[in-house]
Design a protein around this motif. Structure first.
Motif, PDB file in Angstrom:
ATOM      1  N   GLY A 174      21.405  12.423  36.838  1.00  0.00           N
ATOM      2  CA  GLY A 174      20.906  11.799  35.666  1.00  0.00           C
ATOM      3  C   GLY A 174      21.756  10.497  35.607  1.00  0.00           C
ATOM      4  N   ALA A 175      22.751  10.050  36.611  1.00  0.00           N
ATOM      5  CA  ALA A 175      23.615   9.076  36.364  1.00  0.00           C
ATOM      6  C   ALA A 175      22.646   7.698  36.998  1.00  0.00           C
ATOM      7  CB  ALA A 175      24.696   9.204  37.508  1.00  0.00           C
ATOM      8  N   ASN A 176      23.066   6.527  36.427  1.00  0.00           N
ATOM      9  CA  ASN A 176      22.361   5.442  36.925  1.00  0.00           C
ATOM     10  C   ASN A 176      22.971   4.738  38.256  1.00  0.00           C
ATOM     11  OD1 ASN A 176      21.213   2.908  37.071  1.00  0.00           O
ATOM     12  ND2 ASN A 176      21.320   2.440  34.675  1.00  0.00           N
ATOM     13  N   PRO A 177      22.088   4.750  39.222  1.00  0.00           N
ATOM     14  CA  PRO A 177      22.521   4.075  40.356  1.00  0.00           C
ATOM     15  C   PRO A 177      23.034   2.534  40.459  1.00  0.00           C
ATOM     16  CG  PRO A 177      20.506   4.896  40.834  1.00  0.00           C
ATOM     17  CD  PRO A 177      20.847   5.221  39.550  1.00  0.00           C
ATOM     18  N   ARG A 178      22.540   1.902  39.269  1.00  0.00           N
ATOM     19  CA  ARG A 178      22.747   0.591  39.036  1.00  0.00           C
ATOM     20  C   ARG A 178      24.120   0.292  38.404  1.00  0.00           C
ATOM     21  NH1 ARG A 178      16.697  -0.584  37.179  1.00  0.00           N
ATOM     22  NH2 ARG A 178      15.865  -1.282  39.128  1.00  0.00           N
ATOM     23  N   THR A 179      24.689   1.333  38.004  1.00  0.00           N
ATOM     24  CA  THR A 179      25.866   1.191  37.244  1.00  0.00           C
ATOM     25  C   THR A 179      27.022   2.196  37.810  1.00  0.00           C
ATOM     26  OG1 THR A 179      25.496   3.025  35.780  1.00  0.00           O
ATOM     27  CG2 THR A 179      25.140   0.575  34.995  1.00  0.00           C
ATOM     28  N   THR A 180      26.682   3.144  38.465  1.00  0.00           N
ATOM     29  CA  THR A 180      27.477   3.969  39.044  1.00  0.00           C
ATOM     30  C   THR A 180      28.187   3.363  40.372  1.00  0.00           C
ATOM     31  OG1 THR A 180      26.438   5.925  38.427  1.00  0.00           O
ATOM     32  CG2 THR A 180      27.871   6.296  40.144  1.00  0.00           C
ATOM     33  N   THR A 181      29.747   3.192  40.464  1.00  0.00           N
ATOM     34  CA  THR A 181      30.194   2.415  41.561  1.00  0.00           C
ATOM     35  C   THR A 181      30.557   3.300  42.772  1.00  0.00           C
ATOM     36  OG1 THR A 181      32.283   2.355  40.527  1.00  0.00           O
ATOM     37  CG2 THR A 181      30.856   0.401  39.818  1.00  0.00           C
ATOM     38  N   ALA A 182      30.792   2.525  43.768  1.00  0.00           N
ATOM     39  CA  ALA A 182      31.495   3.413  44.980  1.00  0.00           C
ATOM     40  C   ALA A 182      32.789   3.729  44.622  1.00  0.00           C
ATOM     41  CB  ALA A 182      31.422   2.285  46.138  1.00  0.00           C
ATOM     42  N   GLY A 183      33.640   3.258  43.831  1.00  0.00           N
ATOM     43  CA  GLY A 183      34.941   3.488  43.382  1.00  0.00           C
ATOM     44  C   GLY A 183      34.929   4.946  42.860  1.00  0.00           C
ATOM     45  N   GLU A 184      33.957   5.049  41.953  1.00  0.00           N
ATOM     46  CA  GLU A 184      33.855   6.424  41.210  1.00  0.00           C
ATOM     47  C   GLU A 184      33.147   7.524  42.172  1.00  0.00           C
ATOM     48  OE1 GLU A 184      31.287   6.040  37.258  1.00  0.00           O
ATOM     49  OE2 GLU A 184      31.097   3.976  38.260  1.00  0.00           O
ATOM     50  N   MET A 185      32.531   7.252  43.200  1.00  0.00           N
ATOM     51  CA  MET A 185      32.228   8.036  43.971  1.00  0.00           C
ATOM     52  C   MET A 185      33.375   8.679  44.949  1.00  0.00           C
ATOM     53  SD  MET A 185      28.865   8.967  43.533  1.00  0.00           S
ATOM     54  CE  MET A 185      28.546   9.786  45.178  1.00  0.00           C
ATOM     55  N   ALA A 186      34.306   7.509  45.435  1.00  0.00           N
ATOM     56  CA  ALA A 186      35.408   7.789  46.152  1.00  0.00           C
ATOM     57  C   ALA A 186      36.099   8.474  45.384  1.00  0.00           C
ATOM     58  CB  ALA A 186      36.110   6.512  46.592  1.00  0.00           C
ATOM     59  N   GLN A 187      36.699   8.256  44.101  1.00  0.00           N
ATOM     60  CA  GLN A 187      37.543   9.305  43.290  1.00  0.00           C
ATOM     61  C   GLN A 187      37.232  10.677  43.478  1.00  0.00           C
ATOM     62  OE1 GLN A 187      37.677   7.222  39.560  1.00  0.00           O
ATOM     63  NE2 GLN A 187      38.892   5.571  40.280  1.00  0.00           N
ATOM     64  N   GLY A 188      35.983  11.092  43.344  1.00  0.00           N
ATOM     65  CA  GLY A 188      35.497  12.430  43.112  1.00  0.00           C
ATOM     66  C   GLY A 188      35.615  12.753  44.570  1.00  0.00           C
ATOM     67  N   ALA A 189      35.484  12.449  45.628  1.00  0.00           N
ATOM     68  CA  ALA A 189      35.673  12.851  46.928  1.00  0.00           C
ATOM     69  C   ALA A 189      36.694  13.739  47.128  1.00  0.00           C
ATOM     70  CB  ALA A 189      35.213  11.746  47.913  1.00  0.00           C
TER      71      ALA A 189
END
Length: 148
Positions: free
Chosen positions: A62-77
């Motif tokens: 349910g997150a918004n792809p327009r506001t979720t950044t790649a940096g946020e994805m990288a931090q959780g990886a």
């Protein structure tokens, strides 16, 4: 000696930590690829985002792809694994098999200079070597006859 540089794609595209998942999805569609390395402002890889990540880890929760950044994805990886361009391809293969990864960013002095994918391995390595890689990394995710 075959090196990572010999096998890698040097025309690797990437996104920055500030790019959104919408931007990542659009780039993947335009380039007809399924993954993009994520680089910091210096050009050092800090993660990889796949089309599946966008669906499962963004849209699926349910997150918004327009506001979720790649940096946020990288931090959780999990820790990003990379290989130096000068490394022997056997080292790269061993790393890919050990960590069950299908895409391996290639660096020189910490900067992204390429990527090794399954297709690159198939183009440059003997069929038996590629078969062993597929068995080690990919085959475990395939359904078996008992799954049907």
């Amino acid at each position: 000696m075959t090196t990572a540089h010999t096998v890698m794609r040097s025309d690797v595209e990437h996104i920055t930590v500030r790019d959104t998942m919408e931007t990542a999805a659009q780039r993947m569609r335009q380039l007809d690829i399924g993954a993009l390395p994520i680089c910091d402002s210096d050009g050092c890889p800090v993660g990889i985002v796949t089309d599946r990540d966008i669906i499962v880890k963004v849209v699926g929760v349910g997150a918004n792809p327009r506001t979720t950044t790649a940096g946020e994805m990288a931090q959780g990886a999990d820790q990003l694994h990379t290989v130096e361009a000068s490394a022997d391809i056997d080292e790269a293969l061993a790393m890919m098999e050990q960590y069950q990864i299908r895409r391996l960013p290639v660096t020189e002095d910490g900067l992204l200079v390429g990527i090794i994918t399954e297709a690159d391995l198939a183009r440059h390595l003997p069929e038996a070597t590629v078969g062993e890689f597929v068995e080690a990394v990919c085959a475990q995710h395939l359904p078996t006859a008992s799954d049907a």
